[in-house]
Design an enzyme around this catalytic site. Structure first.
Site, PDB file in Angstrom:
ATOM      1  N   ARG A 242       0.990  -1.669   0.024  1.00  0.00           N
ATOM      2  CA  ARG A 242      -0.128  -0.623  -0.154  1.00  0.00           C
ATOM      3  C   ARG A 242       1.133   1.239   0.219  1.00  0.00           C
ATOM      4  O   ARG A 242       1.839   1.652   0.581  1.00  0.00           O
ATOM      5  CB  ARG A 242      -0.891  -0.007   1.198  1.00  0.00           C
ATOM      6  CG  ARG A 242      -2.335  -0.560   1.210  1.00  0.00           C
ATOM      7  CD  ARG A 242      -3.004  -0.655   0.531  1.00  0.00           C
ATOM      8  NE  ARG A 242      -4.665  -1.099   0.437  1.00  0.00           N
ATOM      9  CZ  ARG A 242      -4.319  -2.139  -0.506  1.00  0.00           C
ATOM     10  NH1 ARG A 242      -3.784  -3.028  -1.671  1.00  0.00           N
ATOM     11  NH2 ARG A 242      -5.789  -2.450  -0.868  1.00  0.00           N
ATOM     12  N   GLU A 271      -4.312   7.243  -4.681  1.00  0.00           N
ATOM     13  CA  GLU A 271      -4.740   6.632  -5.736  1.00  0.00           C
ATOM     14  C   GLU A 271      -5.540   7.090  -6.337  1.00  0.00           C
ATOM     15  O   GLU A 271      -6.991   7.290  -5.695  1.00  0.00           O
ATOM     16  CB  GLU A 271      -4.438   5.149  -5.960  1.00  0.00           C
ATOM     17  CG  GLU A 271      -3.004   4.907  -5.457  1.00  0.00           C
ATOM     18  CD  GLU A 271      -3.169   2.736  -5.611  1.00  0.00           C
ATOM     19  OE1 GLU A 271      -4.782   2.566  -5.600  1.00  0.00           O
ATOM     20  OE2 GLU A 271      -2.546   2.250  -4.490  1.00  0.00           O
ATOM     21  N   HIS A 289      -1.705  -0.218  -9.591  1.00  0.00           N
ATOM     22  CA  HIS A 289      -2.278  -0.927  -9.244  1.00  0.00           C
ATOM     23  C   HIS A 289      -3.092  -2.357  -9.653  1.00  0.00           C
ATOM     24  O   HIS A 289      -4.096  -2.371  -9.568  1.00  0.00           O
ATOM     25  CB  HIS A 289      -3.069  -0.039  -8.545  1.00  0.00           C
ATOM     26  CG  HIS A 289      -3.487  -0.698  -6.635  1.00  0.00           C
ATOM     27  ND1 HIS A 289      -4.347   0.292  -5.989  1.00  0.00           N
ATOM     28  CD2 HIS A 289      -3.598  -1.977  -6.736  1.00  0.00           C
ATOM     29  CE1 HIS A 289      -4.766  -0.717  -4.916  1.00  0.00           C
ATOM     30  NE2 HIS A 289      -3.947  -2.536  -5.334  1.00  0.00           N
TER      31      HIS A 289
HETATM   32  P1  NAP Z   1      -1.315 -11.672   5.295  1.00  0.00           P
HETATM   33  O1  NAP Z   1      -1.357 -13.153   4.596  1.00  0.00           O
HETATM   34  O2  NAP Z   1      -2.005 -10.814   6.234  1.00  0.00           O
HETATM   35  O3  NAP Z   1      -0.148 -10.807   5.859  1.00  0.00           O
HETATM   36  C1  NAP Z   1       0.726  -9.327   5.973  1.00  0.00           C
HETATM   37  C2  NAP Z   1       1.677 -10.048   7.057  1.00  0.00           C
HETATM   38  O4  NAP Z   1       1.675  -8.729   7.407  1.00  0.00           O
HETATM   39  C3  NAP Z   1       0.899 -10.905   8.115  1.00  0.00           C
HETATM   40  O5  NAP Z   1       1.858 -11.988   8.248  1.00  0.00           O
HETATM   41  C4  NAP Z   1       1.186 -10.163   9.200  1.00  0.00           C
HETATM   42  O6  NAP Z   1       2.528 -10.821   9.868  1.00  0.00           O
HETATM   43  C5  NAP Z   1       2.153  -8.913   9.092  1.00  0.00           C
HETATM   44  N1  NAP Z   1       2.330  -7.720   9.548  1.00  0.00           N
HETATM   45  C6  NAP Z   1       3.207  -6.815   9.716  1.00  0.00           C
HETATM   46  N2  NAP Z   1       2.531  -5.420  10.657  1.00  0.00           N
HETATM   47  C7  NAP Z   1       1.673  -5.960  10.564  1.00  0.00           C
HETATM   48  C8  NAP Z   1       0.527  -4.946  11.061  1.00  0.00           C
HETATM   49  N3  NAP Z   1       0.571  -3.835  11.829  1.00  0.00           N
HETATM   50  N4  NAP Z   1      -0.822  -5.026  10.870  1.00  0.00           N
HETATM   51  C9  NAP Z   1      -1.524  -7.022  10.354  1.00  0.00           C
HETATM   52  N5  NAP Z   1      -0.111  -7.437  10.067  1.00  0.00           N
HETATM   53  C10 NAP Z   1       1.269  -6.858  10.261  1.00  0.00           C
HETATM   54  O7  NAP Z   1      -1.985 -10.130   3.807  1.00  0.00           O
HETATM   55  P2  NAP Z   1      -1.658 -10.866   2.065  1.00  0.00           P
HETATM   56  O8  NAP Z   1      -2.658 -11.954   1.770  1.00  0.00           O
HETATM   57  O9  NAP Z   1      -0.180 -10.927   2.135  1.00  0.00           O
HETATM   58  O10 NAP Z   1      -1.628  -9.349   1.976  1.00  0.00           O
HETATM   59  C11 NAP Z   1      -0.394  -8.260   2.335  1.00  0.00           C
HETATM   60  C12 NAP Z   1      -1.075  -7.410   1.444  1.00  0.00           C
HETATM   61  O11 NAP Z   1      -1.156  -6.245   0.563  1.00  0.00           O
HETATM   62  C13 NAP Z   1      -3.161  -6.661   1.402  1.00  0.00           C
HETATM   63  O12 NAP Z   1      -2.722  -6.347   3.028  1.00  0.00           O
HETATM   64  C14 NAP Z   1      -3.046  -5.191   0.885  1.00  0.00           C
HETATM   65  O13 NAP Z   1      -2.847  -4.169   1.121  1.00  0.00           O
HETATM   66  C15 NAP Z   1      -1.713  -5.884  -0.654  1.00  0.00           C
HETATM   67  N6  NAP Z   1      -2.145  -6.247  -1.321  1.00  0.00           N
HETATM   68  C16 NAP Z   1      -1.801  -5.006  -2.740  1.00  0.00           C
HETATM   69  C17 NAP Z   1      -2.232  -5.769  -3.438  1.00  0.00           C
HETATM   70  C18 NAP Z   1      -1.700  -5.455  -4.614  1.00  0.00           C
HETATM   71  O14 NAP Z   1      -2.668  -5.293  -5.916  1.00  0.00           O
HETATM   72  N7  NAP Z   1      -0.675  -4.216  -5.075  1.00  0.00           N
HETATM   73  C19 NAP Z   1      -3.046  -6.787  -3.945  1.00  0.00           C
HETATM   74  C20 NAP Z   1      -3.628  -7.922  -2.600  1.00  0.00           C
HETATM   75  C21 NAP Z   1      -2.877  -7.652  -2.004  1.00  0.00           C
HETATM   76  P3  NAP Z   1       2.572 -10.660  11.353  1.00  0.00           P
HETATM   77  O15 NAP Z   1       1.836 -10.917  12.245  1.00  0.00           O
HETATM   78  O16 NAP Z   1       4.042 -11.764  11.367  1.00  0.00           O
HETATM   79  O17 NAP Z   1       3.457  -9.541  11.741  1.00  0.00           O
HETATM   80  C1  GLV Z   2      -5.512  -4.723  -3.548  1.00  0.00           C
HETATM   81  O1  GLV Z   2      -4.763  -4.083  -3.503  1.00  0.00           O
HETATM   82  C2  GLV Z   2      -5.892  -5.904  -2.143  1.00  0.00           C
HETATM   83  O2  GLV Z   2      -5.714  -5.460  -1.885  1.00  0.00           O
HETATM   84  O3  GLV Z   2      -5.947  -6.960  -2.986  1.00  0.00           O
END
Ligand code: NAP
Ligand code: GLV
Length: 323
Positions: A242, A271, A289
């Site tokens: 983000r 954005e 994005h």
């Molecule tokens: P996820 O599985 O929840 O992974 C996020 C990781 O961040 C968790 O394992 C958590 O691990 C860590 N973390 C560190 N600080 C944190 C905090 N303050 N609050 C919550 N978690 C924290 O999520 P994901 O599916 O991998 O997605 C991650 C992010 O990618 C999304 O939130 C989104 O913003 C972004 N995203 C972007 C796109 C795009 O189009 N560019 C697409 C999909 C997702 P620990 O608890 O072990 O620290």
């Molecule tokens: C996209 O940005 C997502 O969080 O799925």
């Protein structure tokens, strides 16, 4: 779900939902769609009476929209895994459930992070721009020299679903994988050969740093001037998470001053506005994005949105409830 003779419940699709989700929703619900250019004001006009709102990262679901919808609102189904656009507390206070679309976009987003790392490291953006603008005057042994990633140290900030998949993808290239997380992940360490370190050490040691934590008050401005100066002068910063995680002006300065080597970004704080300083910064690949933008991921996300909304409306726990 709707007894014969009764009107189907109203769902507000704030912007646009792919047919894969829309067709499923339409079997049980009446749908009003805001369209891709729907303003906050237009959404407030469309919301009254909705039992479900289908939002996405560009739609702020705040007190005003929730109140405009009314007390019958049961669920906000976000078309994204990130849900920083939704005021969770305001939803909880009103008894409104919130759901997201995890897992189905993990591969797509991790692959895009790898694409950005390679494109930024090998200066693909500038090289293509020069060619298209007619500035390529011939093969030059000293032009567009970039960073080779084989044997590089990869830093993964946030080893969640996407961070873990990205680490799996870079494993074939990596000399070493470092990661940060709030909790140790011994199974992932064994599977990936990764080591858990603090953010400071990761930034000092990694050749490629990729961000995979959600936008929260704790992660805002995670990477600013103080962090960028500690990174290697050839290092690559990738952000598919983000925009608010990175201070855009500090990143642009770091690229101009050469305190880091290159950057690849998919996300921005406001954005679709892209900070002018980033548009002008050297060695910076900028994408609009598109992390989850594969047909497979987006259709699966649309189906999950419909499944989450319909479950909540049937009184069943939505499969991906976050609040
Ligand atoms: P996820 O599985 O929840 O992974 C996020 C990781 O961040 C968790 O394992 C958590 O691990 C860590 N973390 C560190 N600080 C944190 C905090 N303050 N609050 C919550 N978690 C924290 O999520 P994901 O599916 O991998 O997605 C991650 C992010 O990618 C999304 O939130 C989104 O913003 C972004 N995203 C972007 C796109 C795009 O189009 N560019 C697409 C999909 C997702 P620990 O608890 O072990 O620290
Ligand atoms: C996209 O940005 C997502 O969080 O799925």
């Amino acid at each position: 779900m709707t007894p014969p003779g009764e009107r189907k419940p109203l769902v507000l699709v704030a912007r646009h939902l792919l047919a894969a989700g829309m067709e499923r929703l339409a079997t049980e619900c009446r749908i009003v769609e805001g369209g891709l250019d729907a303003t906050a004001e237009r959404l407030r006009e469309l919301a009254p009476g909705a039992v479900a709102i289908v939002a996405d990262p560009t739609v702020g679901v705040d007190e005003v929209l929730l109140d405009a919808a009314g007390p019958q609102l049961r669920v906000v189904a976000n078309f994204a895994v990130g849900y920083d656009n939704v005021d969770l507390e305001a939803c909880r206070r009103r008894g409104v459930m919130v759901a997201n679309t995890p897992d189905v976009l993990t591969n797509a987003t991790a692959e895009l992070a790898l694409a950005l790392a390679l494109a930024a490291a090998r200066r693909v953006g500038e090289a293509q721009a020069d060619l298209r603008a007619g500035r390529w005057t011939g093969w030059d042994p000293g032009a567009y020299l970039g960073l080779e990633l084989s044997g590089a140290t990869f830093g993964v900030v946030g080893l969640g679903r996407i961070g873990h998949r990205y680490a799996e993808l870079v494993r074939g290239l990596a000399g070493e994988i470092l990661y940060t997380s709030r909790t140790p992940k011994p199974a992932a360490e064994r599977a990936l050969g990764a080591s858990r370190v603090g953010l400071g050490e990761l930034l000092r040691r990694a050749d490629v740093v990729s961000l995979h934590v959600p936008a929260t008050p704790e992660t805002a401005e995670l990477i600013g001037r103080d962090e960028l100066v500690t990174m290697k002068s050839h290092s690559v910063l990738v952000n598919t998470a983000r925009g608010p995680l990175v201070v855009a002006a500090a990143l642009a300065d770091a690229l101009r001053e050469g305190s880091i080597g290159a950057a690849g970004l998919d996300v921005y704080e406001e954005e679709p506005a892209v900070p002018a300083e980033l548009l002008e910064a050297p060695r910076c690949v900028l994408l609009p994005h598109i992390g989850s933008a594969t047909t497979r991921a987006r259709e699966a996300m649309a189906r999950l949105v419909a499944a989450n909304a319909l479950a909540a409306l049937s009184g069943v726990e939505p499969p991906n409830r976050v609040a």
